[in-house]
Write an enzyme that holds these catalytic residues in place. Structure first.
Site, short mmCIF file in Angstrom:
data_model
loop_
_atom_site.label_atom_id
_atom_site.label_comp_id
_atom_site.label_asym_id
_atom_site.label_seq_id
_atom_site.Cartn_x
_atom_site.Cartn_y
_atom_site.Cartn_z
N ASN A 1 0.88 -1.18 0.00
CA ASN A 1 0.00 0.00 0.00
C ASN A 1 0.92 1.22 0.00
O ASN A 1 1.49 1.57 1.03
CB ASN A 1 -0.89 -0.03 1.26
CG ASN A 1 -1.71 1.23 1.43
OD1 ASN A 1 -1.78 2.06 0.52
ND2 ASN A 1 -2.32 1.39 2.60
N GLU B 1 -6.96 4.95 7.64
CA GLU B 1 -6.67 6.36 7.36
C GLU B 1 -7.85 7.03 6.67
O GLU B 1 -8.15 8.19 6.91
CB GLU B 1 -5.39 6.47 6.51
CG GLU B 1 -4.14 6.19 7.36
CD GLU B 1 -2.98 5.59 6.60
OE1 GLU B 1 -2.94 5.65 5.36
OE2 GLU B 1 -2.07 5.04 7.28
N GLU C 1 -5.86 -4.96 10.26
CA GLU C 1 -4.84 -3.96 10.51
C GLU C 1 -5.13 -3.22 11.81
O GLU C 1 -5.89 -2.24 11.80
CB GLU C 1 -4.80 -2.94 9.36
CG GLU C 1 -4.45 -3.52 8.02
CD GLU C 1 -3.77 -2.48 7.13
OE1 GLU C 1 -2.66 -2.76 6.69
OE2 GLU C 1 -4.33 -1.39 6.95
P1 PGA Z 1 2.55 0.05 7.61
O1 PGA Z 1 1.13 0.34 6.92
O2 PGA Z 1 3.04 -1.25 7.04
O3 PGA Z 1 3.42 1.23 7.22
O4 PGA Z 1 2.33 -0.04 9.07
C1 PGA Z 1 0.21 -0.68 6.71
C2 PGA Z 1 -1.04 -0.11 6.08
O5 PGA Z 1 -1.45 0.99 6.47
O6 PGA Z 1 -1.66 -0.75 5.21
#
Ligand code: PGA
Length: 257
Positions: free
Chosen positions: A13, A101, A171
């Site tokens: 991502n 987010e 997540e």
């Molecule tokens: P990160 O992000 O691996 O930088 O913790 C994961 C995500 O937000 O999909």
């Protein structure tokens, strides 16, 4: 092991990082590092304007291309939005929905996440549906209650044939971009719980065929242990997907499963 019934998917991502011109050199470096694997699908979910460049360069490295968001609307007067039909027309196969987010900064509700997932499914695109608890919820012992609510809401009115195409990404919010990974036990416990929700709603055969990813500070060092868990079928990777060597190392770690 039941893992043979489902696909392993390592998805990067990129969030709002990189540019279209950075794609070619990135893919060349990644290609040199990527292991040859038939069991793992490697995907990069990139900003909309970078998708065409990724489709061009990613092809011979066998990279699946994903979006990061989609409109719930089919078409029309929705300035700034990108539809599932537009993504499908480009050749996009995956799209993230409900990332924390977007839930936080764009006030996306569980209802909206469900609508977006359905819009993608109607255009043959696999939604990568993100769910995850906050630190506060975890500390209050509410993790599984909240995850159950999110998964059920996201899958509302999604039938058996459609859920087969979905990926669920667990997540935990407190692990995203913080360098603080969930332990393999914590991640496995929730992913197992998600599969139990799927089993209850769709039956055992279907539940065992759905890919469930872990995401949140997954990196070259911790990937192997996380991916070895019986209910973790891949990863959604933010920071480490911006570095070809690190991202390839995570794909390599799937070979150890
Ligand atoms: P990160 O992000 O691996 O930088 O913790 C994961 C995500 O937000 O999909």
């Amino acid at each position: 092991m039941n893992k043979k019934y489902r696909k392993t998917v390592i998805a990067g991502n990129w969030k709002m990082n990189m540019t279209a011109s950075a794609v070619k050199p990135f893919i060349e470096e990644l290609k040199a590092e990527l292991p040859k694997t038939k069991t793992c699908e490697t995907v990069l979910c990139v900003p909309g304007v970078i998708i065409p460049a990724m489709l061009r360069s990613g092809k011979d490295a066998k990279i699946g291309v994903g979006g990061q968001d989609v409109s719930k609307y089919e078409k029309g007067a929705y300035t700034g939005e990108v539809s599932a039909e537009m993504l499908e027309d480009l050749g996009v196969k995956y799209c993230i929905v409900g990332h924390s987010e977007r839930r936080e900064y764009h006030n996306e509700s569980d209802f909206l996440v469900n609508e977006k997932a359905k819009a993608l499914l109607a255009h043959n695109i696999t939604p990568i549906i993100c769910v995850g608890e906050s630190l506060e919820q975890r500390e209050m012992g509410l993790t599984m209650d909240y995850i159950t609510y999110q998964v059920k809401a996201a899958l509302s009115d999604i039938n058996e044939a459609q859920v087969r195409k979905c990926i669920i990404a667990y997540e935990p919010i407190w692990a995203i971009g913080t360098g603080k990974t969930a332990t393999a036990e914590q991640a496995q416990e929730v992913c197992k719980g998600i599969r139990a929700i799927l089993r209850e709603k769709y039956g055992a055969r279907l539940a065992r065929s759905v890919t469930i990813q872990y995401g949140g500070s997954m990196n070259a060092k911790n990937a192997e242990e996380l991916l070895a868990q019986p209910d973790i079928d891949g990863g959604l990777i933010g920071g480490a997907s911006l570095k070809p060597k690190d991202f390839a190392a995570i794909v390599k770690a799937t070979a150890q499963e």
